[in-house]
Design a protein around this motif. Structure first.
Motif, PDB file in Angstrom:
ATOM      1  N   UNK A 239      50.037  32.863  29.486  1.00 56.83           N
ATOM      2  CA  UNK A 239      50.378  32.507  30.861  1.00 56.83           C
ATOM      3  C   UNK A 239      50.219  33.858  31.681  1.00 56.83           C
ATOM      4  N   UNK A 240      49.850  34.971  31.078  1.00 57.93           N
ATOM      5  CA  UNK A 240      49.296  36.142  31.722  1.00 57.93           C
ATOM      6  C   UNK A 240      48.012  36.746  31.067  1.00 57.93           C
ATOM      7  N   UNK A 241      46.920  36.711  31.773  1.00 55.49           N
ATOM      8  CA  UNK A 241      45.567  37.073  31.345  1.00 55.49           C
ATOM      9  C   UNK A 241      45.022  38.226  31.819  1.00 55.49           C
ATOM     10  N   UNK A 242      44.320  39.244  31.144  1.00 56.65           N
ATOM     11  CA  UNK A 242      44.067  40.528  31.471  1.00 56.65           C
ATOM     12  C   UNK A 242      42.294  40.688  31.419  1.00 56.65           C
ATOM     13  N   UNK A 243      41.610  41.151  32.372  1.00 53.71           N
ATOM     14  CA  UNK A 243      40.490  41.589  32.134  1.00 53.71           C
ATOM     15  C   UNK A 243      39.979  42.916  32.600  1.00 53.71           C
ATOM     16  N   UNK A 244      39.208  43.351  31.827  1.00 52.25           N
ATOM     17  CA  UNK A 244      39.093  44.794  32.164  1.00 52.25           C
ATOM     18  C   UNK A 244      37.538  44.842  32.382  1.00 52.25           C
ATOM     19  N   UNK A 245      36.939  45.043  33.370  1.00 50.99           N
ATOM     20  CA  UNK A 245      35.624  44.792  33.929  1.00 50.99           C
ATOM     21  C   UNK A 245      34.687  46.159  33.640  1.00 50.99           C
ATOM     22  N   UNK A 246      34.235  46.225  32.490  1.00 49.94           N
ATOM     23  CA  UNK A 246      33.096  47.249  32.064  1.00 49.94           C
ATOM     24  C   UNK A 246      33.666  48.726  32.848  1.00 49.94           C
ATOM     25  N   UNK A 277      48.826  33.990  35.431  1.00 48.90           N
ATOM     26  CA  UNK A 277      48.693  35.208  36.436  1.00 48.90           C
ATOM     27  C   UNK A 277      47.128  36.011  35.747  1.00 48.90           C
ATOM     28  N   UNK A 278      46.533  35.875  36.685  1.00 52.35           N
ATOM     29  CA  UNK A 278      45.116  36.691  36.128  1.00 52.35           C
ATOM     30  C   UNK A 278      45.229  38.103  36.734  1.00 52.35           C
ATOM     31  N   UNK A 279      45.134  39.032  35.731  1.00 48.96           N
ATOM     32  CA  UNK A 279      45.197  40.393  36.208  1.00 48.96           C
ATOM     33  C   UNK A 279      44.015  40.972  35.804  1.00 48.96           C
ATOM     34  N   UNK A 280      43.363  41.787  36.835  1.00 50.32           N
ATOM     35  CA  UNK A 280      42.183  42.365  36.630  1.00 50.32           C
ATOM     36  C   UNK A 280      42.232  44.062  36.761  1.00 50.32           C
ATOM     37  N   UNK A 281      41.289  44.662  35.946  1.00 49.66           N
ATOM     38  CA  UNK A 281      41.162  46.258  36.250  1.00 49.66           C
ATOM     39  C   UNK A 281      39.730  46.449  36.453  1.00 49.66           C
ATOM     40  N   UNK A 282      39.450  47.011  37.704  1.00 43.11           N
ATOM     41  CA  UNK A 282      38.203  47.195  37.938  1.00 43.11           C
ATOM     42  C   UNK A 282      37.476  48.475  37.940  1.00 43.11           C
ATOM     43  N   UNK A 283      36.312  48.696  38.090  1.00 43.53           N
ATOM     44  CA  UNK A 283      35.709  50.208  37.868  1.00 43.53           C
ATOM     45  C   UNK A 283      36.460  51.206  38.525  1.00 43.53           C
ATOM     46  N   UNK A 284      36.607  50.905  39.831  1.00 42.34           N
ATOM     47  CA  UNK A 284      37.313  51.732  40.828  1.00 42.34           C
ATOM     48  C   UNK A 284      38.809  52.059  40.482  1.00 42.34           C
ATOM     49  N   UNK A 285      39.396  51.320  39.443  1.00 44.05           N
ATOM     50  CA  UNK A 285      40.688  51.525  38.918  1.00 44.05           C
ATOM     51  C   UNK A 285      41.706  50.746  40.222  1.00 44.05           C
ATOM     52  N   UNK A 286      41.166  49.640  40.460  1.00 46.38           N
ATOM     53  CA  UNK A 286      41.771  48.804  41.192  1.00 46.38           C
ATOM     54  C   UNK A 286      42.603  47.366  40.153  1.00 46.38           C
ATOM     55  N   UNK A 287      43.792  47.705  40.355  1.00 45.78           N
ATOM     56  CA  UNK A 287      44.497  46.607  39.597  1.00 45.78           C
ATOM     57  C   UNK A 287      45.120  45.394  40.404  1.00 45.78           C
ATOM     58  N   UNK A 288      44.541  44.448  40.037  1.00 46.80           N
ATOM     59  CA  UNK A 288      44.899  43.330  40.948  1.00 46.80           C
ATOM     60  C   UNK A 288      45.538  41.703  40.562  1.00 46.80           C
ATOM     61  N   UNK A 289      45.982  41.001  40.958  1.00 48.24           N
ATOM     62  CA  UNK A 289      46.593  39.869  40.506  1.00 48.24           C
ATOM     63  C   UNK A 289      46.793  38.955  41.723  1.00 48.24           C
ATOM     64  N   UNK A 290      46.723  37.444  41.082  1.00 50.79           N
ATOM     65  CA  UNK A 290      47.399  36.394  42.012  1.00 50.79           C
ATOM     66  C   UNK A 290      48.646  36.517  42.143  1.00 50.79           C
ATOM     67  N   UNK A 291      49.103  35.930  43.051  1.00 49.63           N
ATOM     68  CA  UNK A 291      50.626  35.878  43.135  1.00 49.63           C
ATOM     69  C   UNK A 291      51.237  34.382  43.059  1.00 49.63           C
ATOM     70  N   UNK A 292      52.189  34.346  42.074  1.00 49.62           N
ATOM     71  CA  UNK A 292      52.980  32.959  41.984  1.00 49.62           C
ATOM     72  C   UNK A 292      54.410  33.776  41.979  1.00 49.62           C
TER      73      UNK A 292
END
Length: 339
Positions: A239-246, A277-292
């Motif tokens: 239900x909650x998924x995390x992606x850490x982008x290289x 809910x897709x949560x991602x952590x980008x290289x610039x340390x931006x943590x983002x997610x869609x909203x429900x």
């Protein structure tokens, strides 16, 4: 005696400046008087005498400051009183010595006739004023430097105390949230609850290790976040998924800041198997997610983000960046480079 020697050692550069100034002053006076430069122009007996006289003046001023100065701050009335009295006492003491020397060497009439006495008095006063001004400038410069160090130390101590208070607010929050998850898992699946408890013990060990640190390496925090997210999946599955982008970012981060942002996304959004809910952590340390958004949820206080922002302000004077739209939320953390 030891205290005097320690002060001389501490203020040696100022005393060297006074001596060099008196030396240059003597050379200039001799040149103006004789209109030529010879070996006598550079002999050191007059600079040494000026230096000794300046030392006597400094001792008088320091003595009066000890008894008359009521505060470390610059007070014009106090300084005028101390400076004026010091000049007067210095001139009196100096002329007493001159009188004694004149009587010993029988030069009273030559040194204390009206014209000579007036010229010497004016010269002594001007020298005392100049050297006394040097002393005041140096004394209050030192006072200002000391005060600045005290203020910096106080601010650092205050910041440290405040950071610790902020951390102390977050650590119990982290503990109680995960204990609630464990409580629910015990009712639903005891085997899964056991696995969760073992993993949680490892993770909370990290929380305790970094609780007294101001900063941790980004790689270290990312490794912790991966372990932490496994705990989340024990309860919520996909239900909650995390992606850490290289993430190749080099630098430091406030401890547990990424975990806090993950927790924030999970707490305020309702993820399901069909609409995760897709949560991602980008290289610039931006943590983002869609909203429900969850239904019947209280309006978020934003306390956790305010807490995190305050820690960054105290440590780096930089703020976190928040972007919030109708369907997307993100927070960018400053990457800290240690000097």
């Amino acid at each position: 005696m030891k205290k005097i020697l320690a002060e001389i050692q501490q203020n040696k550069y100022f005393l060297l400046f006074i001596f060099l100034f008196s030396y240059v002053q003597t050379i200039e006076i001799r040149f103006q008087t004789e209109k030529e430069i010879n070996w006598y122009t550079f002999t050191p007996e007059a600079p040494v005498l000026y230096f000794v006289n300046a030392g006597i003046l400094f001792l008088i001023m320091r003595f009066l400051m000890m008894y008359w100065q009521k505060s470390d701050n610059f007070n014009f009335k106090e300084i005028f009183k101390i400076f004026g009295t010091s000049l007067l006492l210095y001139l009196v003491i100096l002329n007493i010595f001159k009188l004694i020397i004149a009587f010993i060497f029988n030069t009273f009439e030559r040194n204390f006739n009206a014209q000579t006495f007036l010229n010497n008095a004016i010269s002594d006063f001007l020298n005392a004023f100049i050297y006394g001004s040097f002393f005041l400038a140096f004394y209050y410069y030192q006072k200002n430097q000391k005060n600045q160090k005290q203020i910096a130390a106080f601010n650092e101590m205050l910041s440290e105390t405040k950071i610790n208070q902020l951390k102390n607010q977050l650590n119990p929050h982290f503990l109680f949230n995960n204990l609630n998850i464990l409580d629910q898992l015990i009712e639903e699946d005891k085997t899964q609850a056991s696995d969760f408890l073992n993993e949680f013990a490892d993770i909370y060990r990290y929380v305790l290790q970094v609780s007294d640190k101001k900063l941790v390496e980004i790689d270290e925090e990312l490794a912790f976040v991966k372990k932490y997210f496994k705990l989340i999946q024990h309860k919520y599955g996909k239900s909650y998924q995390l992606e850490i982008k290289n993430n190749q970012s080099q630098g430091f981060i406030v401890p547990l800041s990424l975990q806090l942002l993950l927790e924030n996304a999970i707490q305020h959004n309702l993820g399901t198997e069909t609409k995760p809910i897709f949560i991602s952590i980008d290289e610039d340390l931006t943590v983002s997610n869609n909203i429900i958004q969850k239904r019947n949820i209280k309006s978020p206080s934003g306390k956790a983000l305010k807490n995190l922002n305050e820690q960054y302000l105290l440590l780096t004077e930089s703020q976190i960046k928040i972007q919030n739209t109708s369907d997307h939320f993100s927070v960018t953390l400053p990457i800290i480079q240690k000097s």
